[in-house]
Design a protein around this motif. Sequence first.
Motif, PDB file in Angstrom:
ATOM      1  N   ASP A   1       0.841  -1.213   0.000  1.00  0.00           N
ATOM      2  CA  ASP A   1       0.000   0.000   0.000  1.00  0.00           C
ATOM      3  C   ASP A   1       0.867   1.250   0.000  1.00  0.00           C
ATOM      4  O   ASP A   1       0.615   2.205  -0.734  1.00  0.00           O
ATOM      5  CB  ASP A   1      -0.905   0.030   1.246  1.00  0.00           C
ATOM      6  N   TYR A   2       1.895   1.201   0.852  1.00  0.00           N
ATOM      7  CA  TYR A   2       2.800   2.351   0.939  1.00  0.00           C
ATOM      8  C   TYR A   2       3.481   2.604  -0.409  1.00  0.00           C
ATOM      9  O   TYR A   2       3.533   3.737  -0.896  1.00  0.00           O
ATOM     10  CB  TYR A   2       3.840   2.086   2.025  1.00  0.00           C
ATOM     11  N   MET A   3       4.004   1.540  -1.004  1.00  0.00           N
ATOM     12  CA  MET A   3       4.729   1.683  -2.277  1.00  0.00           C
ATOM     13  C   MET A   3       3.802   2.207  -3.374  1.00  0.00           C
ATOM     14  O   MET A   3       4.209   2.980  -4.235  1.00  0.00           O
ATOM     15  CB  MET A   3       5.340   0.340  -2.706  1.00  0.00           C
ATOM     16  N   PHE A   4       2.558   1.758  -3.324  1.00  0.00           N
ATOM     17  CA  PHE A   4       1.629   2.188  -4.371  1.00  0.00           C
ATOM     18  C   PHE A   4       1.247   3.655  -4.174  1.00  0.00           C
ATOM     19  O   PHE A   4       1.247   4.438  -5.110  1.00  0.00           O
ATOM     20  CB  PHE A   4       0.379   1.302  -4.371  1.00  0.00           C
TER      21      PHE A   4
ATOM     22  N   LYS B   1       2.913   5.982  -2.403  1.00  0.00           N
ATOM     23  CA  LYS B   1       4.022   6.941  -2.454  1.00  0.00           C
ATOM     24  C   LYS B   1       4.727   6.951  -3.809  1.00  0.00           C
ATOM     25  O   LYS B   1       5.218   7.976  -4.247  1.00  0.00           O
ATOM     26  CB  LYS B   1       5.050   6.604  -1.353  1.00  0.00           C
ATOM     27  N   LYS B   2       4.836   5.755  -4.436  1.00  0.00           N
ATOM     28  CA  LYS B   2       5.673   5.683  -5.643  1.00  0.00           C
ATOM     29  C   LYS B   2       4.924   5.166  -6.868  1.00  0.00           C
ATOM     30  O   LYS B   2       5.509   5.039  -7.942  1.00  0.00           O
ATOM     31  CB  LYS B   2       6.880   4.739  -5.397  1.00  0.00           C
ATOM     32  N   GLY B   3       3.690   4.765  -6.672  1.00  0.00           N
ATOM     33  CA  GLY B   3       2.941   4.221  -7.798  1.00  0.00           C
ATOM     34  C   GLY B   3       3.445   2.865  -8.250  1.00  0.00           C
ATOM     35  O   GLY B   3       3.209   2.440  -9.386  1.00  0.00           O
ATOM     36  N   ILE B   4       4.187   2.176  -7.367  1.00  0.00           N
ATOM     37  CA  ILE B   4       4.705   0.853  -7.726  1.00  0.00           C
ATOM     38  C   ILE B   4       3.795  -0.217  -7.136  1.00  0.00           C
ATOM     39  O   ILE B   4       3.484  -0.184  -5.943  1.00  0.00           O
ATOM     40  CB  ILE B   4       6.133   0.661  -7.192  1.00  0.00           C
ATOM     41  N   ALA B   5       3.343  -1.155  -7.970  1.00  0.00           N
ATOM     42  CA  ALA B   5       2.459  -2.223  -7.483  1.00  0.00           C
ATOM     43  C   ALA B   5       3.291  -3.450  -7.119  1.00  0.00           C
ATOM     44  O   ALA B   5       4.097  -3.923  -7.916  1.00  0.00           O
ATOM     45  CB  ALA B   5       1.446  -2.581  -8.564  1.00  0.00           C
ATOM     46  N   LEU B   6       3.119  -3.943  -5.916  1.00  0.00           N
ATOM     47  CA  LEU B   6       3.811  -5.171  -5.502  1.00  0.00           C
ATOM     48  C   LEU B   6       2.795  -6.311  -5.453  1.00  0.00           C
ATOM     49  O   LEU B   6       1.654  -6.103  -5.018  1.00  0.00           O
ATOM     50  CB  LEU B   6       4.429  -5.003  -4.109  1.00  0.00           C
ATOM     51  N   ASN B   7       3.212  -7.482  -5.871  1.00  0.00           N
ATOM     52  CA  ASN B   7       2.360  -8.669  -5.788  1.00  0.00           C
ATOM     53  C   ASN B   7       2.541  -9.299  -4.401  1.00  0.00           C
ATOM     54  O   ASN B   7       3.547  -9.951  -4.131  1.00  0.00           O
ATOM     55  CB  ASN B   7       2.751  -9.641  -6.903  1.00  0.00           C
ATOM     56  N   VAL B   8       1.545  -9.137  -3.547  1.00  0.00           N
ATOM     57  CA  VAL B   8       1.720  -9.599  -2.167  1.00  0.00           C
ATOM     58  C   VAL B   8       1.668 -11.122  -2.058  1.00  0.00           C
ATOM     59  O   VAL B   8       1.937 -11.679  -0.993  1.00  0.00           O
ATOM     60  CB  VAL B   8       0.687  -8.982  -1.194  1.00  0.00           C
ATOM     61  N   ASP B   9       1.326 -11.782  -3.159  1.00  0.00           N
ATOM     62  CA  ASP B   9       1.358 -13.250  -3.136  1.00  0.00           C
ATOM     63  C   ASP B   9       2.704 -13.790  -3.606  1.00  0.00           C
ATOM     64  O   ASP B   9       2.906 -14.998  -3.673  1.00  0.00           O
ATOM     65  CB  ASP B   9       0.227 -13.819  -3.989  1.00  0.00           C
ATOM     66  N   SER B  10       3.602 -12.894  -3.943  1.00  0.00           N
ATOM     67  CA  SER B  10       4.950 -13.344  -4.315  1.00  0.00           C
ATOM     68  C   SER B  10       5.818 -13.425  -3.065  1.00  0.00           C
ATOM     69  O   SER B  10       5.460 -12.900  -2.004  1.00  0.00           O
ATOM     70  CB  SER B  10       5.561 -12.366  -5.319  1.00  0.00           C
ATOM     71  N   ILE B  11       6.963 -14.087  -3.204  1.00  0.00           N
ATOM     72  CA  ILE B  11       7.944 -14.121  -2.110  1.00  0.00           C
ATOM     73  C   ILE B  11       8.641 -12.764  -2.051  1.00  0.00           C
ATOM     74  O   ILE B  11       9.085 -12.255  -3.079  1.00  0.00           O
ATOM     75  CB  ILE B  11       8.994 -15.219  -2.376  1.00  0.00           C
ATOM     76  N   PHE B  12       8.743 -12.185  -0.863  1.00  0.00           N
ATOM     77  CA  PHE B  12       9.486 -10.930  -0.709  1.00  0.00           C
ATOM     78  C   PHE B  12      10.912 -11.258  -0.255  1.00  0.00           C
ATOM     79  O   PHE B  12      11.134 -11.664   0.880  1.00  0.00           O
ATOM     80  CB  PHE B  12       8.809 -10.003   0.309  1.00  0.00           C
TER      81      PHE B  12
ATOM     82  N   VAL C   1      11.846  -6.807  -9.922  1.00  0.00           N
ATOM     83  CA  VAL C   1      12.927  -6.205  -9.139  1.00  0.00           C
ATOM     84  C   VAL C   1      12.485  -4.801  -8.756  1.00  0.00           C
ATOM     85  O   VAL C   1      12.065  -4.019  -9.605  1.00  0.00           O
ATOM     86  CB  VAL C   1      14.238  -6.144  -9.950  1.00  0.00           C
ATOM     87  N   VAL C   2      12.559  -4.506  -7.463  1.00  0.00           N
ATOM     88  CA  VAL C   2      12.138  -3.188  -6.993  1.00  0.00           C
ATOM     89  C   VAL C   2      13.257  -2.573  -6.163  1.00  0.00           C
ATOM     90  O   VAL C   2      13.784  -3.209  -5.249  1.00  0.00           O
ATOM     91  CB  VAL C   2      10.868  -3.300  -6.122  1.00  0.00           C
ATOM     92  N   PHE C   3      13.630  -1.352  -6.509  1.00  0.00           N
ATOM     93  CA  PHE C   3      14.600  -0.617  -5.702  1.00  0.00           C
ATOM     94  C   PHE C   3      13.839   0.413  -4.886  1.00  0.00           C
ATOM     95  O   PHE C   3      13.149   1.265  -5.439  1.00  0.00           O
ATOM     96  CB  PHE C   3      15.647   0.058  -6.588  1.00  0.00           C
ATOM     97  N   LEU C   4      13.937   0.328  -3.576  1.00  0.00           N
ATOM     98  CA  LEU C   4      13.236   1.286  -2.718  1.00  0.00           C
ATOM     99  C   LEU C   4      14.156   2.467  -2.441  1.00  0.00           C
ATOM    100  O   LEU C   4      15.239   2.296  -1.870  1.00  0.00           O
ATOM    101  CB  LEU C   4      12.813   0.642  -1.391  1.00  0.00           C
TER     102      LEU C   4
END
Length: 815
Positions: free
Chosen positions: A526-529, A531-542, A622-625
Motif C-alpha cells: 500500500d505504501y509503495m503504491f 508513495k511511488k505508484g509501484i504495485a507489488l504482488n503480495v502473493d509473491s515471495i518478498f 525487481v524493486v529498488f526502494l
Amino acid sequence: MKNIMAQNRIQEIKATIEGKLKRHYGRTLHNASDEEMFQTVALSIRDMILEQWVKGNEEINARGRKKLCYLSVEFLMGRALVNNMINLGVLDDYKAVLAEIGYPFEKLEEQENEAALGSGGLGRLAACFLDSLSTLNLPVTGYGIRYEYGMFCQRIVDGEQTEVPDDWMCKGDVWEIERREEQVEVRFEGMAEELWTEEGLTVVHKNFQKVTAVPYDMIVTGYGSQLPATLRLWRAEYPAGFDFHAFNKGDFVYMVQQKEIAESISKVLYPKDDHIGGRMLRLRQYYFLASATMQSIVREHKKLYGDVRTLPEKIVIQINDIHPALAIPELMRILLDDEGMGWDEAYDITSRVFNYTNHTVMHEALESWPAQLFKSMLPRIYAIISEINERFQQQLLKRFPDDRDKISHMAVIAYDEIRMAHMCLVVCAAVNGVSQLHGRILKTRTFRDFYVMFPKKFTAITNGITPRRWLVSANPGLCELIAGHIGSRFIRDYRELERLKPLADDRRFLKDFALVKQRNKQRLADYMFKKKGIALNVDSIFDVQAKRLHEYKRQLLKVLHILHLYNRFTGDECFALPRPVTFLFAAKASPVYWRAKDIINLIHAVASLIEANPRTRDCMKVVFLENYNVSLAELLIPAADISEQISTAGCEASGTGNMKFMLNGAVTLGTMDGANVEIFEKVGQDNIFIFGALAEEIARMERDNSYNPKGLFDGNADIRNAVSRLMDGSLAGGSDRFHDLYQSLLYGCFDRADKYFVLHDFDAYRAMYENVLNAYTDANAWMRKAAFNTACAGYFSVDRTIEEYNRTLWGLDAI
Ligand code: 26V
C-alpha cells in the motif's frame, strides 16, 4: 473501573493538548495545522520525559553513581514520537485521544523528520544502545555532533542515485534542549610552545583559532524506564564577540569567512569520502567532538566530586570505532596542561577510563592521518600522540630488540602517518569486536601483533538490536500475536521469546503468524503504491536485501543471480519458478563511490529488462526502494520472507539488519559471516540457508593468490551467461555502461579481480536459492522456520549485549 481510569487519562491528555495549542500557537483543535498538531503532541510527551529525566539524574548524582559516556560520530536515531509513546506506555491513550478529536494518527507520525545522524550499522547500534541503557536504568550520556544536515536523501533519477541535502531541522527539533550556559571552547591550529618554569615543563598553546561548542541535549527514553538517557550533541559556532577588532578595522569579509569555517564543522554528516578537503573537515569534526566532550566530562566530574583523580571510579568511556579516538590525547592534554599533572599520573587515569570498540576490518576504514596535516591543525595533540608513540616504541624495543619491522609496523606514528587504531590499542583498557567471528579476526589477523602484546585487552561482544523499535513499534501485529501467547514480558526480558519455540509446531499459531506476515506485506505494498505508484504482488515471495551499498556486501551477487534466472526463462520454454518472487533492494551508496553507484544503476537496468519481457514480468519483479532510512526499514523488514545477508565471509563485522529480519520472521539466506554465524548456531541448519566460502577459505585464497575468476567465467556457462549480460547490450544504458563492473569481476581495475569473490560463491548461491524456493512451496514448513527464527531472536536483543558490556567492561549499577 479500568475503563473509567482510561477515560480520565484520555480527557487529561486532550485537555493538555488543547491548552498547549492555545498557549503556543493561539489555535484550537479545529484550526491547528498538521505541523502545530505534531509539535503540540510532541511537547506534551516531552514534558513527561523531562519529569523522569530530572528525577533520575538527581538520584544518580546524589548517590555518586558511575556513568557511561558513549562517544560516537553517528547516532542514527530515527523518529522519536511513537517510540517515546510506547516507552511511556501511553500509545493507546494518545491513539484514543486523536480518534476522539478526529485527527488521523498516521498523519502525526509522518510530520516528524527523522534524526538521520548516521549512515549505517554503527550509528544505528549507538541508538539501540541508548534505548537499552535507559530501559535497564543504567546511567549514560551519548556524545555526538549535531549535524545540521544528516545522511543525504537519495533520489533516483533515470536509474541513477542523486543526493539531496537532508534538512531535518528545518522545523526545529522538539526533542532537544539548548544548554548554552554549558558551552566550551575548542582550539585549533596555532603552536604548542614548551616552557621550562620553576615547576618544571609546561606547554602553552598559542595563536590558536577558537570555535565555540554549544551542547544540545536530547532526552532518549527507554521502555518503562525510570532513567531516560541523555544524548548530548555539539554544535559549532563562531565565538561571540571574537575578532570584533578585525571587524572594527574593516576586515568584515575576513570575519565572515572565519565564521563560515568555524560553523562548517557541524554542518553535515560525512558519508565515506576520500577527498582531501573533505578529510580536513572530517578531522576537524573529530577533534571538535573529542575536545568538547572531554572538557564537558571533566568539568562536570569536578563539579560533582571536586577531584579529577577519581575520574576512573565515576566514569567509563566507550569509543565507538576510531572516529572519537582523539578523546584520548585530549584527556591527556586536559590533565597535563589544565590540571597540571605529571605524565605518568595522567596516563594512568586515561588508560583506565577508555575502551575501544572496533566495527570493521576493512582496511580502508582504519583511518590514519598525514602527520604534517595533523600537526598543523592540532599541534598540542600531535605532541601528546608523539609522546605516547615514543614511550610505546621503547616498550616494543625492550620486547622485540631485533625486530625493527615489527616495531614500525606497530607504531602509532610511522611513515608520516598517525594511526588512530594503534593509539586506541595501546592506550585503551579494552578492545572489543562486535561478533564472535569478528573478535577472532581482530586477534588473529587485523591486530595480531597487538593481541600478542596485550592478550587480556581483547574481547568480543555480539551486537544486538532493540525489540522495542524493531518489533513492538515496527510490527504491532506480530507483537500482539506473541503477547497473546506468552504475555508481554518479552519486551523487557529477552529470554522470554524462547517460550515461543513450542508454538512453532502449532498449526494454528503458524496460520496466525502467516496472516501477520501477509498483512505486513500488504502494508508495504500500500505504501509503495501510494508513495511511488509501484504495485507489488503480495502473493509473491518478498526477498529483501537492505543495507549500505558496498562491494563486500555483494548486492552484485544477488543481481547476477537474478540475471541467471532471467536467462533460464529466456533459454528454456518450460522453465518456471515455483512461486513468483519480488526482489527488493534498498541501499544508499556513498556519493563518491562510483562502483556502488553503478550497481544501483544496474539494479534498475535489470528491473527494466525483466519488466519488458512478457515471459518474466509476471513471475519476477525487481524493486529498488528509494532513500532507505530507519522509517523505511520499519516498514520493509516486517514484510520480508527472505533476508539476504550475503557478504564475503570475513568482511561484515557483525551486521544488525540480519537480526532485525530474523526477529520479524524472515528466514536468512546468508554466508558464514559476522553475526550470521551466531544466528546459524541459534536456529540450527533447518531454519537458515547458508552457502559460500568460509572466512578461512577466503583468507587462504587471498594469501596464496589462488583465486581465478576468469577461469570460473570460462568454465561455468551459468556464470558466463549472467556476467555477459553486462556487456551484450541487453541492458538499458548500452553495452558500455557496465564495463567497469564487468572488468572488475574478470580482470580487476587497479586491484585484484573480483576482490569480493562474487563469482566464487555464485554457484553455491544459485544452488541454495533453489532450496529456498522449494522450501517456500510448503507453506506450513516455511512458517515454522519463520516463527522459529523469531523464537530464537531473544539472544540478539541489545539488552543482552548491554548486559555483557556492563559485566565485562563498564560495571555500572542500575537505579
Ligand atoms: C566501512 C568502510 C568499508 C570499506 C571502505 C571504507 C569504510 C568506511 C567506513 C565503514 C564503516 C565502518 C563502521 C561501520 O559502520 N561498521 C558496521 O558496524 C556495525 C555495528 O557494529 C556492524 O554491524 C557492521 O557489520 C559494520 O559494517
